[in-house]
Scaffold this active site. Sequence first.
Site, mmCIF file in Angstrom:
data_model
loop_
_atom_site.group_PDB
_atom_site.id
_atom_site.type_symbol
_atom_site.label_atom_id
_atom_site.label_comp_id
_atom_site.label_asym_id
_atom_site.label_seq_id
_atom_site.Cartn_x
_atom_site.Cartn_y
_atom_site.Cartn_z
ATOM 1 N N TRP A 1 -0.964 -13.802 -44.488
ATOM 2 C CA TRP A 1 -1.000 -12.416 -44.854
ATOM 3 C C TRP A 1 -2.311 -12.254 -46.021
ATOM 4 O O TRP A 1 -2.206 -13.090 -46.697
ATOM 5 C CB TRP A 1 0.353 -11.997 -45.413
ATOM 6 C CG TRP A 1 0.458 -10.468 -45.764
ATOM 7 C CD1 TRP A 1 -0.144 -9.738 -44.999
ATOM 8 C CD2 TRP A 1 1.561 -9.757 -46.467
ATOM 9 N NE1 TRP A 1 0.553 -8.361 -45.390
ATOM 10 C CE2 TRP A 1 1.318 -8.623 -46.262
ATOM 11 C CE3 TRP A 1 2.717 -10.466 -47.445
ATOM 12 C CZ2 TRP A 1 2.212 -7.486 -46.875
ATOM 13 C CZ3 TRP A 1 3.484 -9.581 -47.914
ATOM 14 C CH2 TRP A 1 3.189 -8.022 -47.864
ATOM 15 N N TYR B 1 -1.048 -8.230 -39.616
ATOM 16 C CA TYR B 1 -1.823 -8.598 -40.714
ATOM 17 C C TYR B 1 -3.355 -8.150 -40.625
ATOM 18 O O TYR B 1 -4.027 -8.840 -39.718
ATOM 19 C CB TYR B 1 -1.718 -9.981 -41.076
ATOM 20 C CG TYR B 1 -0.387 -10.687 -41.318
ATOM 21 C CD1 TYR B 1 0.829 -9.891 -41.879
ATOM 22 C CD2 TYR B 1 -0.121 -11.863 -41.520
ATOM 23 C CE1 TYR B 1 1.976 -10.123 -42.254
ATOM 24 C CE2 TYR B 1 1.287 -12.420 -41.477
ATOM 25 C CZ TYR B 1 2.271 -11.320 -42.025
ATOM 26 O OH TYR B 1 3.559 -11.734 -42.433
ATOM 27 N N TYR C 1 9.600 -17.245 -46.493
ATOM 28 C CA TYR C 1 8.167 -16.500 -46.624
ATOM 29 C C TYR C 1 8.041 -16.363 -48.184
ATOM 30 O O TYR C 1 9.116 -16.232 -48.857
ATOM 31 C CB TYR C 1 7.791 -15.398 -45.760
ATOM 32 C CG TYR C 1 8.576 -14.008 -46.022
ATOM 33 C CD1 TYR C 1 8.140 -13.233 -46.912
ATOM 34 C CD2 TYR C 1 9.503 -13.711 -44.926
ATOM 35 C CE1 TYR C 1 8.907 -12.022 -47.141
ATOM 36 C CE2 TYR C 1 10.126 -12.302 -44.993
ATOM 37 C CZ TYR C 1 9.751 -11.601 -45.976
ATOM 38 O OH TYR C 1 10.592 -10.553 -46.226
HETATM 39 P P1 NAP Z 1 3.165 -16.643 -51.092
HETATM 40 O O1 NAP Z 1 2.804 -17.747 -50.090
HETATM 41 O O2 NAP Z 1 4.397 -16.895 -52.032
HETATM 42 O O3 NAP Z 1 1.858 -16.652 -52.426
HETATM 43 C C1 NAP Z 1 0.735 -16.466 -51.966
HETATM 44 C C2 NAP Z 1 -0.263 -16.271 -53.496
HETATM 45 O O4 NAP Z 1 0.104 -17.504 -54.182
HETATM 46 C C3 NAP Z 1 -1.510 -16.214 -53.249
HETATM 47 O O5 NAP Z 1 -2.260 -15.573 -54.175
HETATM 48 C C4 NAP Z 1 -2.148 -17.837 -53.397
HETATM 49 O O6 NAP Z 1 -3.300 -17.974 -54.280
HETATM 50 C C5 NAP Z 1 -0.964 -18.432 -54.290
HETATM 51 N N1 NAP Z 1 -0.731 -19.558 -54.231
HETATM 52 C C6 NAP Z 1 -0.455 -20.447 -53.066
HETATM 53 N N2 NAP Z 1 -0.312 -21.670 -53.485
HETATM 54 C C7 NAP Z 1 -0.684 -22.015 -54.699
HETATM 55 C C8 NAP Z 1 -0.909 -23.119 -55.697
HETATM 56 N N3 NAP Z 1 -0.383 -24.025 -55.189
HETATM 57 N N4 NAP Z 1 -0.853 -22.693 -56.896
HETATM 58 C C9 NAP Z 1 -1.207 -21.477 -57.278
HETATM 59 N N5 NAP Z 1 -1.232 -20.316 -56.595
HETATM 60 C C10 NAP Z 1 -0.880 -20.673 -55.313
HETATM 61 O O7 NAP Z 1 3.065 -15.156 -50.699
HETATM 62 P P2 NAP Z 1 3.037 -14.286 -49.245
HETATM 63 O O8 NAP Z 1 1.711 -14.491 -48.778
HETATM 64 O O9 NAP Z 1 3.806 -13.101 -49.269
HETATM 65 O O10 NAP Z 1 3.888 -15.536 -48.151
HETATM 66 C C11 NAP Z 1 3.451 -16.470 -47.391
HETATM 67 C C12 NAP Z 1 3.291 -15.984 -46.094
HETATM 68 O O11 NAP Z 1 4.672 -15.481 -45.541
HETATM 69 C C13 NAP Z 1 2.548 -15.075 -45.616
HETATM 70 O O12 NAP Z 1 1.012 -15.182 -45.889
HETATM 71 C C14 NAP Z 1 3.058 -14.470 -44.404
HETATM 72 O O13 NAP Z 1 2.285 -15.373 -43.371
HETATM 73 C C15 NAP Z 1 4.408 -14.594 -44.530
HETATM 74 N N6 NAP Z 1 5.199 -13.364 -44.796
HETATM 75 C C16 NAP Z 1 5.914 -12.906 -43.768
HETATM 76 C C17 NAP Z 1 6.723 -11.989 -44.264
HETATM 77 C C18 NAP Z 1 7.729 -11.270 -43.243
HETATM 78 O O14 NAP Z 1 8.036 -9.993 -43.510
HETATM 79 N N7 NAP Z 1 8.154 -11.797 -42.288
HETATM 80 C C19 NAP Z 1 6.507 -11.155 -45.482
HETATM 81 C C20 NAP Z 1 5.633 -11.661 -46.406
HETATM 82 C C21 NAP Z 1 5.009 -12.811 -46.068
HETATM 83 P P3 NAP Z 1 -4.719 -18.056 -53.004
HETATM 84 O O15 NAP Z 1 -4.561 -17.446 -51.770
HETATM 85 O O16 NAP Z 1 -5.780 -17.651 -53.847
HETATM 86 O O17 NAP Z 1 -4.627 -19.648 -52.877
#
Ligand code: NAP
Length: 280
Positions: free
Chosen positions: A20, A53, A190
């Site tokens: 995302w 996305y 997620y």
């Molecule tokens: P997330 O994965 O919880 O958080 C992403 C954020 O955390 C980014 O800013 C990333 O920074 C940072 N991050 C990741 N690993 C890190 C680490 N090891 N140390 C420090 N910071 C870190 O949030 P999300 O993107 O909402 O959720 C993950 C995925 O789930 C989405 O991308 C999507 O594919 C899916 N999703 C699905 C739904 C649904 O309704 N089905 C809703 C939300 C999300 P950087 O990018 O700068 O590395």
Amino acid sequence: MHTVRLPDGETVPALGQGTWMIGEDRSQRSREISALRTGIDLGMTLIDTAEMYGDGQSEELIAEAIAGRRDSVFLVSKVYPHNASRNGVAEACARSLQRLGTDRIDLYLLHWRGGVPLEQTVAGFERLKADGKIRHWGVSNFDTDDMEDLMAAGGTACAVNQILYNIGRRGCEFDLLPWLGDHGIPIMAYSPVEQGRLPQKGAAGAALAGVAARHQATPYQIALAWLLRRPETIVIPKAADPAHVRDNRRAADIALDAADLAAIDAAFPPPRRKTPLAML
Ligand code: NAP
């Protein structure tokens, strides 16, 4: 890295990659592609995206990132609820396949429940499966009553429920996770690091920092290791920074012990009553 078994017996890596917000800013493109490729190299070969996305830009970037290695990747995409009629899913899937530059999606999810009767969506998914356009299908953001309705609508082939689940969002532990466990349906967690906003202050921040210090890890890695301890949970952090991807991969090797889990439970209490499933 350990794997998670889907209901039909196929296994997928427990730790994948979310996308995302990826693909929306051209100046970040090569870094984002490099991050995804780093993850694939490290075994995080399950990649999650959606037609939503970036209006398809995430799917297009993934096509570039996996060029030449499609067969080593497990692709997950999602259809908008308003496209989830029997014919609508076929049309949306065709557009996603085009953007992803592939002939099949490994797992196709209904992004959240909308107004289209579930029978129609299930029929559309089953037809796509029969046609070889998708290999498995599932749902996202479905609470327990939605899962009951899905079963009643003939959706017993559901492979996964992708839900908001992390150390600070434990409501689903009350009844949804037990229901899914009883039905042999794995979850995909997620926003596993709360979109980069894990607590840093107060009792919760201190507890997380304490467990992290014991493992010479970061709080992010502990939040992922906590989710990965459950055998039936697939975890999909998004990281556009290749260094974060490497950190996340190392989280799969951290084993939390009983004292760690007790400290986490004290700071992030499990639910005592039913609350509606949260979503982002
Ligand atoms: P997330 O994965 O919880 O958080 C992403 C954020 O955390 C980014 O800013 C990333 O920074 C940072 N991050 C990741 N690993 C890190 C680490 N090891 N140390 C420090 N910071 C870190 O949030 P999300 O993107 O909402 O959720 C993950 C995925 O789930 C989405 O991308 C999507 O594919 C899916 N999703 C699905 C739904 C649904 O309704 N089905 C809703 C939300 C999300 P950087 O990018 O700068 O590395």
